[in-house]
Design a protein around this motif. Structure first.
Motif, mmCIF file in Angstrom:
data_model
loop_
_atom_site.group_PDB
_atom_site.id
_atom_site.type_symbol
_atom_site.label_atom_id
_atom_site.label_comp_id
_atom_site.label_asym_id
_atom_site.label_seq_id
_atom_site.Cartn_x
_atom_site.Cartn_y
_atom_site.Cartn_z
ATOM 1 N N ILE B 195 0.792 -1.232 0.000
ATOM 2 C CA ILE B 195 0.000 0.000 0.000
ATOM 3 C C ILE B 195 0.823 1.280 0.000
ATOM 4 C CG2 ILE B 195 -2.126 -0.953 0.988
ATOM 5 C CD1 ILE B 195 -1.167 0.113 3.718
ATOM 6 N N ALA B 196 2.018 1.271 0.655
ATOM 7 C CA ALA B 196 2.725 2.540 0.845
ATOM 8 C C ALA B 196 3.370 3.019 -0.433
ATOM 9 C CB ALA B 196 3.778 2.378 1.933
ATOM 10 N N ASP B 197 3.491 4.347 -0.568
ATOM 11 C CA ASP B 197 4.286 4.830 -1.681
ATOM 12 C C ASP B 197 5.559 5.521 -1.208
ATOM 13 O OD1 ASP B 197 3.009 7.070 -0.707
ATOM 14 O OD2 ASP B 197 1.593 7.178 -2.389
ATOM 15 N N THR B 198 5.594 5.808 0.112
ATOM 16 C CA THR B 198 6.808 6.418 0.656
ATOM 17 C C THR B 198 7.143 5.723 1.974
ATOM 18 O OG1 THR B 198 5.974 8.510 -0.208
ATOM 19 C CG2 THR B 198 7.904 8.627 1.224
ATOM 20 N N VAL B 199 8.409 5.615 2.274
ATOM 21 C CA VAL B 199 8.826 4.986 3.524
ATOM 22 C C VAL B 199 9.648 5.974 4.337
ATOM 23 C CG1 VAL B 199 10.205 3.159 4.566
ATOM 24 C CG2 VAL B 199 8.824 2.675 2.549
ATOM 25 N N LEU B 200 9.237 6.097 5.614
ATOM 26 C CA LEU B 200 10.032 6.910 6.540
ATOM 27 C C LEU B 200 10.622 5.945 7.548
ATOM 28 C CD1 LEU B 200 10.205 10.145 7.654
ATOM 29 C CD2 LEU B 200 9.032 9.005 9.491
ATOM 30 N N TYR B 201 11.940 5.862 7.573
ATOM 31 C CA TYR B 201 12.554 4.896 8.463
ATOM 32 C C TYR B 201 13.209 5.618 9.638
ATOM 33 C CZ TYR B 201 14.665 0.593 10.003
ATOM 34 O OH TYR B 201 14.992 -0.512 10.757
ATOM 35 N N LEU B 202 12.747 5.264 10.829
ATOM 36 C CA LEU B 202 13.289 5.874 12.040
ATOM 37 C C LEU B 202 14.241 4.900 12.705
ATOM 38 C CD1 LEU B 202 10.195 7.496 13.765
ATOM 39 C CD2 LEU B 202 12.182 8.701 12.886
ATOM 40 N N PHE B 203 15.348 5.441 13.206
ATOM 41 C CA PHE B 203 16.271 4.600 13.951
ATOM 42 C C PHE B 203 16.855 5.425 15.098
ATOM 43 C CE2 PHE B 203 20.421 2.592 14.704
ATOM 44 C CZ PHE B 203 19.967 1.319 15.012
ATOM 45 N N GLU B 204 16.632 4.948 16.289
ATOM 46 C CA GLU B 204 17.107 5.620 17.512
ATOM 47 C C GLU B 204 16.758 7.107 17.515
ATOM 48 O OE1 GLU B 204 21.185 4.520 17.886
ATOM 49 O OE2 GLU B 204 20.664 2.580 18.754
ATOM 50 N N GLY B 205 15.546 7.392 17.150
ATOM 51 C CA GLY B 205 15.061 8.760 17.279
ATOM 52 C C GLY B 205 15.462 9.680 16.141
ATOM 53 N N GLN B 206 16.049 9.111 15.127
ATOM 54 C CA GLN B 206 16.416 9.969 13.996
ATOM 55 C C GLN B 206 15.898 9.349 12.707
ATOM 56 O OE1 GLN B 206 20.599 10.149 15.017
ATOM 57 N NE2 GLN B 206 20.437 12.387 15.136
ATOM 58 N N ILE B 207 15.708 10.205 11.707
ATOM 59 C CA ILE B 207 15.237 9.675 10.431
ATOM 60 C C ILE B 207 16.433 9.088 9.693
ATOM 61 C CG2 ILE B 207 14.201 10.239 8.200
ATOM 62 C CD1 ILE B 207 12.702 12.478 9.632
ATOM 63 N N LYS B 208 16.362 7.779 9.477
ATOM 64 C CA LYS B 208 17.445 7.111 8.756
ATOM 65 C C LYS B 208 17.310 7.426 7.251
ATOM 66 C CE LYS B 208 20.724 3.778 9.137
ATOM 67 N NZ LYS B 208 21.673 3.486 10.177
ATOM 68 N N PHE B 209 16.120 7.242 6.776
ATOM 69 C CA PHE B 209 15.837 7.732 5.425
ATOM 70 C C PHE B 209 14.350 7.968 5.257
ATOM 71 C CE2 PHE B 209 16.127 3.077 5.211
ATOM 72 C CZ PHE B 209 14.869 2.759 4.736
ATOM 73 N N TYR B 210 13.991 8.750 4.256
ATOM 74 C CA TYR B 210 12.606 9.106 3.994
ATOM 75 C C TYR B 210 12.504 9.215 2.475
ATOM 76 C CZ TYR B 210 8.295 11.954 4.114
ATOM 77 O OH TYR B 210 7.039 12.444 3.930
#
Lengths: 469, 234, 255
Positions: B195-210
């Protein structure tokens, strides 16, 4: 209508009963009971004070020779009856007394009569028909009796003078013997019936209502320097003291109802060897106060709802060698208060729903509390110190939570009637603010299940498992 | 202008810094999947947007307006919690009425999911007797009911039966096509993939990638999101 | 706010615990009043029971309910409603329900058997006591994060107000018995909602006759119009202040 003539039998009856009782219970009575003495005196007095109707005849018999002698010299008939009625030739009591001779009767018809200090100085039988009114109009006393063997009955007497210099009374008896005051209604008087320096008199079936005025109230029935007086079946209310005894001895007070009096329902000062029984003291400034007195016997009375700050059912101050038996104390702030009182036997009483059932000050010694029932009182016993010299036994305490393994009706562990919280309050009166709080309830519970937490004080070694009857 | 804009958002619980100066923005017509290991700050981020967690610093703008400590903007948000817990003795019908009472005035109601899940027949049932799945259905229905511009779905398909899960996914896609922003957290990679078209990846309180899903797949050369993630996080 | 309250009431009135509480109260009151012909004594006994049970049930039930609907509160926070409205709505809802249980459970027997000024006083102070303990429950619920801690704290508050506070008062009286403490006692009384309620009822019952000088002082203070206003005000403060603190915390709280 109980005739005063029924007294001798009654008096004899209970005196005999008492005697029997005394033999059974001898070890508890260090001093001889005043009962026989009072009984004896009353019996004598009763023998010489028969009912008014009988009296004339009896006296006639005694004095027959003299009378017969008199009859030889005078034309006077025996006793004459004078009738007083409004708007007749004889329209007031004073006139009638003046005309009458010793032994005559006066019948007062219904009506209202001014009676400013009517003096009765002859031995007369004075009867009111349908309650005629004698009104003192606040000018003086209404009636003063100065002769022996007077019977005064059936009147409404009202409006005696009030004052701080003299004790104005509705009916005053002074220095008399064998006078009977009965079936009168006394309303709005300073003092009601005032007996001074009198003996062997009878006050029965009177209804006495005072002014309920705190500044201007005297006593309902007031005795001073009297002996062998019978006070029976009277109702007294709204006076200062309902019944007041000062130096009044060997007297019997029974079946009276004393209510809403401002100070005490019944008050003894320096009055020894008296008995009161079967009376009711309700909602007075205090029920009964017994002060500076010895040998008072109090039994079968009801002390009820004498309630308020420093109000007592029975207040004992400096009294000794007395007995309090089979009374009921219901809903009084303090049922029995004892101060400087010694060797009093308190047995067979019921203490129900009082604030304090018994308050014994530490200056009381040798009192015995036995076979009483204590039910639903806020506090059973309190004291301001140690009352170890007083004896408690065989009482029923509803707060007792001990057990009776051998089923003899007596609890196996002693009961400490002075509760821990009562002792705390004694030390710090302010802690009364915690009354009925959870912590105090808890304290009571702990104390009941572990009696040893209570500091050593008086105890009932033989608490009853069931109420004494 | 972005629908939701987050700048320098910081939040710590005691000594534990959960969000460390996060900045990002969400556009309309997107399905953004927020991913990350446990305790990476996903839930905190969502709750910050919803006003359930109050950030220590930073800003959240909704249509250009700061929203921290305000509540009016929430009428544009539909939220489906991970586990829907409701007062036990309330009936489903009453719950819907209540939400409608609270959100009044509201635009046209979207009762599509209610019908789809067949909840109407259960209006008289008390929440306390419902199964976990049914409660999820109720939560989903509530989130979509008021036609909000933003949908925040926390593990939406967890506990749903396969049919309902499919229906919900279909609904999500449909809403996207109507220009809505949808934020989804999920542990099921295939579902995100779907379903998703974008991924926001959080790691230890920071955005790893978006990144858009397509870019992610292209960069890693993997077909499946799961494998792409593994590759990237190595 | 009222909308939320309405649905919380709808929820709670069907809860078995609350029904059980109502029944328990009425059984206690009825059995006391029917067993004892003396109404005044019955009211005294009821007061004793009410002063223990009502705060306990109020605070524990409110706390439990607060935590049981924690997720629901979260959901509400995600809705366009202010946090003030949510907490106030919850308070009104829970408060109304528990209060209704008290009023029915105690009020019904009292009106039936002991309708008097004292009975009325018992109802009024009991109601205010209920509300103040719900208010304290909210405070306990908002300062803690989990249910066990919240209930623990509630029990501690109850225990403190029921026993420990009075114990401290007793200790205080022992230590300072040489000083005139009556005025201080009035202040102390106001510091504990249970003591406040108990003394107001006991004074109505004319127990003051037993309390001697302290009682007379209490009577003259709490019995006067000024004192009445003061004590009612204090009871209201016991409702408002904890709730206000709870609201302050709740507004800044992360859910």
């Amino acid at each position: 209508m109980p005739l005063p003539g029924s007294l001798p039998l009654g008096g004899l009856g209970w005196a005999k009963q008492e005697h029997r009782h005394k033999n059974q219970d001898n070890e508890h009575k260090p001093t001889p009971s005043p009962l026989e003495r009072v009984g004896e005196r009353l019996r004598q007095s009763a023998e010489t004070t028969p009912s008014p109707k009988e009296r004339a005849g009896e006296r006639l018999m005694k004095k027959l020779p003299i009378l017969l002698l008199c009859m030889l010299f005078t034309k006077e008939p025996f006793a004459k009856t004078w009738v007083v009625a409004p708007n007749t030739a004889l329209s007031n009591l004073r006139q009638a007394v003046k005309l009458a001779h010793n032994g005559d009767s006066i019948l007062v018809k219904k009506g209202t009569y001014s009676s400013v200090n009517t003096i009765i100085d002859k031995s007369l039988v004075i009867t009111g028909e349908n309650f005629p009114v004698l009104d003192a109009r606040f000018a003086d006393e209404a009636v003063t009796i100065l002769a022996n063997q007077v019977t005064f009955r059936g009147f409404i007497v009202k409006n005696s003078k009030t004052g701080s210099m003299r004790d104005y009374a509705a009916i005053r008896l002074f220095n008399v013997r064998h006078v009977t005051i009965s079936h009168n209604r006394l309303v709005n008087n300073f003092f009601g019936i005032y007996l001074a320096n009198s003996k062997n008199c009878t006050v029965t079936n009177n209804d006495i209502i005072g002014t309920n005025n705190r500044q201007n109230s005297g006593n309902g029935i007031h005795l001073w320097q009297c002996d062998s007086i019978l006070i029976r079946d009277n109702r007294v209310s709204e006076h200062r003291d309902g019944i007041y005894f000062e130096f009044a001895r060997h007297s019997l007070i029974e079946h009276n109802y004393s209510e809403k009096n401002l100070r005490y329902g019944l008050h003894f000062m320096f009055s020894d060897n008296d008995i009161y029984r079967h009376n009711t003291f309700k909602n007075n400034g205090s029920g009964v106060a017994v002060m500076y007195t010895k040998h008072i016997t109090m039994f079968n009375n009801l002390f009820i709802e004498n309630w308020g700050s420093s109000v007592y059912g029975l207040l004992l101050k400096d009294i000794s060698d007395s007995r309090i038996m089979n009374n009921r104390f219901v809903g009084n702030t303090t049922a029995v208060y004892m101060e400087g009182s010694d060797r009093i036997v308190v047995t067979g009483n019921n203490f129900i729903r009082n604030g304090w059932a018994i308050r014994v000050l530490a200056n009381c010694n040798g009192n015995r509390f036995m076979k009483n029932n204590f039910m639903a009182n806020s506090f059973d016993v309190t004291t301001n110190g140690s009352i170890n010299l007083n004896h408690f036994a065989d009482n029923y305490w509803d707060k007792y939570e001990g057990y009776d393994l051998n089923k003899d009706g007596i609890g196996d562990i002693p009961y400490h009637p002075v509760s821990l919280y009562a002792q705390v309050i004694e030390q710090i009166p302010q802690s009364v603010m915690l009354m009925r709080s959870f912590i105090v309830n808890l304290l009571d519970k702990v104390e009941r299940s572990i009696p040893s937490v209570t500091p050593e004080s008086v105890k009932d070694e033989k608490p009853r498992m069931k109420p004494n009857y | 202008m972005a629908l939701i804009e987050i700048s320098n958002l910081e939040k710590s619980f005691g000594k534990l810094a959960v969000l460390k100066r996060i900045s990002c923005s969400f556009e309309q017509g997107c399905i953004v999947s927020i991913l990350g290991p446990n305790a990476s700050g996903k839930t905190t981020l969502i709750k910050s947007i919803l006003g359930m967690v109050i950030p220590d610093s930073g800003e959240i703008l909704f249509r250009g307006q700061p929203v921290i400590n305000t509540f009016a903007y929430k009428k544009h948000i539909g939220y489906m919690p991970q586990t829907g817990c409701y007062p036990d003795n309330i009936k489903i019908g009453q719950l819907f009425n209540m939400m409608q009472d609270i959100r009044r005035p509201y635009p046209d109601l979207d009762t599509g999911l209610i019908k789809l899940f067949g909840l109407e027949a259960m209006y008289q049932k008390r929440m306390g007797v419902l199964s976990g799945g049914t409660r999820q259905k109720v939560s989903a229905a509530l989130a979509f009911m008021f036609n909000p511009d933003v949908l925040i779905l926390d593990e939406p398909t967890a506990g749903l039966d396969p049919v309902a899960a499919e229906q919900l996914k279909e609904k999500i896609r449909e809403e996207k096509s109507r220009g809505k922003l949808i934020l989804v957290t999920s542990h099921i990679m295939s579902e995100v993939d779907e379903i998703a078209d974008t991924v926001l990846y959080l790691f230890e309180g920071q955005i790893k990638f978006y990144k858009p899903l397509s870019v992610l797949k292209a960069e890693t050369g993997e077909e499946k999101l799961g494998k792409a993630l593994t590759k990237i996080l190595k | 706010m009222l909308k939320i309250a309405k649905y919380i009431i709808l929820d709670i009135i069907r809860s078995k615990v609350l029904i059980a509480y109502t029944v328990l109260l009425s059984i206690i009151c009825l059995s006391i009043l029917m067993a004892d012909a003396d109404v005044t004594k019955g009211l005294v006994s009821i007061t004793t029971v009410v002063m223990i049970i009502v705060p306990l049930v109020s605070i524990v039930y409110a706390t439990t309910y607060y935590f049981n609907t924690y997720e629901f509160t979260e959901l509400l926070v995600s809705q366009p409603v202010s946090r003030t409205d949510i907490l106030a709505g919850k308070f009104i809802g829970i408060g109304t329900a528990i209060l209704a249980a008290f009023v029915i459970g105690v009020g019904f027997p009292v009106v039936l058997f002991a309708f008097s000024v004292t009975g009325l006083m018992l109802m009024v102070t009991g109601s205010l006591l209920t509300l103040s303990f719900i208010s304290l429950a909210f405070l306990a619920s908002t300062v803690t994060r989990d249910k066990a801690k919240g209930i623990g704290l509630s029990l501690m508050i109850w225990f403190y107000c029921s026993i420990i506070f009075d114990g401290i008062v007793l200790l205080f009286l022992f230590s300072f018995s040489d000083y005139p403490l009556e005025k201080a006692l009035i202040v102390l009384t106001a510091l504990n909602p249970i003591d406040l309620a108990r003394i107001l009822i006991l004074l109505q019952l004319d127990i003051s006759a037993l309390m001697g000088y302290t009682g007379a002082l209490y009577q003259s203070f709490f019995g006067s119009g000024y004192g009445m206003v003061f004590s009612l005000l204090m009871q209201l403060i016991w409702i408002i202040v904890p709730l206000w603190l709870a609201l302050r915390i709740f507004k800044r709280k992360d859910l």
